[in-house]
Motif scaffolding. Sequence first.
Motif, PDB file in Angstrom:
ATOM      1  N   LYS A   1      -3.224 -16.423   1.725  1.00  0.00           N
ATOM      2  CA  LYS A   1      -4.391 -15.630   2.088  1.00  0.00           C
ATOM      3  C   LYS A   1      -5.161 -16.254   3.258  1.00  0.00           C
ATOM      4  O   LYS A   1      -5.495 -15.578   4.235  1.00  0.00           O
ATOM      5  CB  LYS A   1      -5.294 -15.519   0.865  1.00  0.00           C
TER       6      LYS A   1
ATOM      7  N   PHE B   1      -2.029  -5.734   2.938  1.00  0.00           N
ATOM      8  CA  PHE B   1      -2.495  -6.486   1.769  1.00  0.00           C
ATOM      9  C   PHE B   1      -2.519  -5.588   0.553  1.00  0.00           C
ATOM     10  O   PHE B   1      -2.516  -4.351   0.662  1.00  0.00           O
ATOM     11  CB  PHE B   1      -3.875  -7.094   2.012  1.00  0.00           C
TER      12      PHE B   1
ATOM     13  N   ARG C   1      -7.506 -10.252  -2.115  1.00  0.00           N
ATOM     14  CA  ARG C   1      -6.408  -9.608  -1.409  1.00  0.00           C
ATOM     15  C   ARG C   1      -5.180 -10.477  -1.463  1.00  0.00           C
ATOM     16  O   ARG C   1      -5.256 -11.704  -1.502  1.00  0.00           O
ATOM     17  CB  ARG C   1      -6.786  -9.392   0.065  1.00  0.00           C
TER      18      ARG C   1
ATOM     19  N   TYR D   1      -1.970 -10.864   0.825  1.00  0.00           N
ATOM     20  CA  TYR D   1      -1.400 -10.441   2.101  1.00  0.00           C
ATOM     21  C   TYR D   1       0.117 -10.582   2.078  1.00  0.00           C
ATOM     22  O   TYR D   1       0.645 -11.589   1.606  1.00  0.00           O
ATOM     23  CB  TYR D   1      -1.984 -11.269   3.233  1.00  0.00           C
TER      24      TYR D   1
END
Length: 826
Positions: free
Chosen positions: A321, A355, A362, A364
């Motif tokens: 991330k 994402f 999130r 990704y």
Amino acid sequence: MKAGGFATLCYSCGTVFEHVNYCERFHLNEPGWRECKFCEKPIHCGCVVSKYLHECLDLGGISCIKCIRARGTQALKPIQSHPNDLPNGFIPFSAAWHPVIGNRVNGGATVDKGKLTQLTEAIEKQQPTPSTSSLGHQFKQEENRLSSSELNIGISSNKDVGTTIFPNSSSLFDNGRTDLGFKSLYDTMPQPSLSYSLGNHLATTKSSVNNNSTGPMETEKVPSFKQGQRSRLSFPKPSKSGVTIRSQSNKGLIADNRVARPPAEGRGRNQLLPRYWPKITDQELLQISGDLNSNCTITPLFEKVLSASDAGRIGRLVLPKACAEAYFPAINQSEGLPIRIQDIKGKEWTFQFRFWPNNNSRMYVLEGVTPCIQNMQLQAGDTVIFSRLDPGEKLVIGCRKATVSVDSQEGETPAVNGAAGGNRTLSTKNVEHEAMANGDQKILNQEKKRARNIGLKNKRLLMHNEDAMELKVTWEEAHELLRPSPTCKPTISMIENCEFEEYDEPPVFGKKTIFTANASGSQEQWGQCDNCYKWRRLPPDVLLPPKWTCSDNVWDPDRCSCSAPDEINTKDLERVFKFGKDFKTRKLAEGKMVEEQEPSGLDALATAAVLGETIGEFGESSTGPTTRHPRHRPGCSCIVCIQPPSGKGKHKPNCFCNVCLTVKRRFKTLMLRKKKRLSDQEAEMAQKSLSALNNGTAPVSSTGVEIFDRNGNGNGNGIEMEVGESSGKAGQQLDLNCDPVKEEEVIMVDANASVVPLEWKNVLAGLVPCSLPKSSSEIEGHPPPVGAPSPSVAPPTHPAADGTLLPIDDPMEEETEDKAVEDGRS
DNA sequence: TACCTGCATGAAATA
DNA sequence: ATTTCATGCAGGTAA
């Protein structure tokens, strides 16, 4: 310089020793002797090791005068302004060339670039010896980087910036075996601080070069020693690889020079975990840079070891991330956006950078990476490296195949990071290559499957080979070797009139001895001298320190010297040892047999009975192993096998299954014990007042049985023995639950032992360090949690009235029984 | 049936 | 305690 002599420079006071003959006295552990950072020759100083030593070494080791001169003394002239500067104004070499420190001591002034250039040239001219070549090379790289990135000058091309963007901190710390002070300092101070401070400084450099701004960011990034110190706290403890880099470099392995570079500038780059710091060597960078475009600058951004799912066919590469947010374009939509990434061959790939929402966060991913991964022939465990290509800020994806390196940065490099990568690289990969060579696709698939199954989530289970080797010592063997820490004096605690040695430090491993049994069955112990390797007979209860020689043999004056002959000839010794081994093996086997016949998990039985287990369930099964526990047979009542499949209510009140019988038996014992305890308490109260009057008579329990402590004294405060109503002689009753194996061992123990056997103390000290057990019964009765006490030593016992020793009840057992009572079971 | 997609889960790492 | 991330999996879609 006279023959055999050597010119050295004191790291501390700067004194030049022109004719030091170090050859005969070379000993780095000796005060005053240190190792030159460059030529690795010893440097002597008569001065007392001072606090400067630590500081200097922390900054990158020390150097002998020869190397300093070879590298250009001019550049290394001390700068004196720091209060800690040394008496004659000398600043250690490392401090002088260390730019951050240079700034510190110089009040922020930078070192003259010309001097560093001169230094660099001097290094280049130097013909390094084979043993130091890589080091010299590394140093050269270091200086190059520093000269260009730290000094804000001489950045002639972007390439310089790109390839020298991160100082390789390892070389600054490569003097791993210099001295204890350094070592201890090293252990306590996170290593990458330097990298970080330099990295920060670099950012300053770049920002000042490019932007020439004086915003708050710049203030924040201004390097200072304090900042460096502060940053130390914010980074994890370094791996040991930095310490061993010299030996690694001696091997001439480029990959071993791989050191994580602090993150390049980017959004939130400071949150980038070191695991993602690009570990790319300058040579690799240069190569990539050369492959792509000689006029371009490659800035490594981050790297990631491919997981099984990353390298799988799904084609999704999970991006860390922090890395994604730092170096990839910001995206607001889950769908993300297509992103073009160039590989090192110049081929462009388009991935979908997107994402997934995940726990208010999130996740990704780069989608569509399969073609690229396959093109680069990457697999789980290999590493992809994302870099930035300037000008243009193009993203470049590079890769590094997992190596067979074993000792690398802890959990950082592919060899270790992630089981899929680590294990494969350590073993599977070799098998894989072999399988490839043999065309054995089956093996290959099996290995791949295994690697996949191990999974990255088992990282914690990974260990270095040497660790694995250490673990080959079994727990039992380990217990035999445990000794109290030699540096730690025990605190004697009296609990229930028993002495317990408490240690503030965990136990250490002592010398292994061999126990034998003589013809009469009594035990003997044999220890081997570290000098002459002769075996000496020892009392069975002594514990030898890790180093033991004949001179330490205080038990046998005739054989307290290495010159004394063997007590018995080698053949007999072998026979004795063999017999002893047989004895031990037999004992173990017996123990196992007993265990099989009489399951030790009686607590589990009781618990099972509480839960309503029926023995019939497993009794009915065939003679094969139970399904729950392959090694166990029907009738086994271990905790695994007696797990009730469906809860309570399966036992009837008149059930006579083993479980119920055991529980009933134990319940009866418990009730008897409790009853006795109550009456004893009453009696004790009365006894106390009585004994105060009578003064000197041994206390007598309510049952008329004298209560003994471990010393055999009837003082009334000792540990109560098991007393049953129907007991015959002296009211003794054997607990039905006591372990027959333990019983056997009990007999072997000296009944007159006044304190808890030392090995038990060790176990107590080691396994329950720095804390007293919660209750006396916990100390006395509970066996060590791991393994068993040394075969020669029985668990703590208490003497019965007739002088024999009884095992002390297991508190766990009592607990279970209490539980049974609480549950209203009978 | 195989593959793709998006999300959920939980182990591991980190704060 | 919280965050990260590797992976499992259900549901959808294509072959």
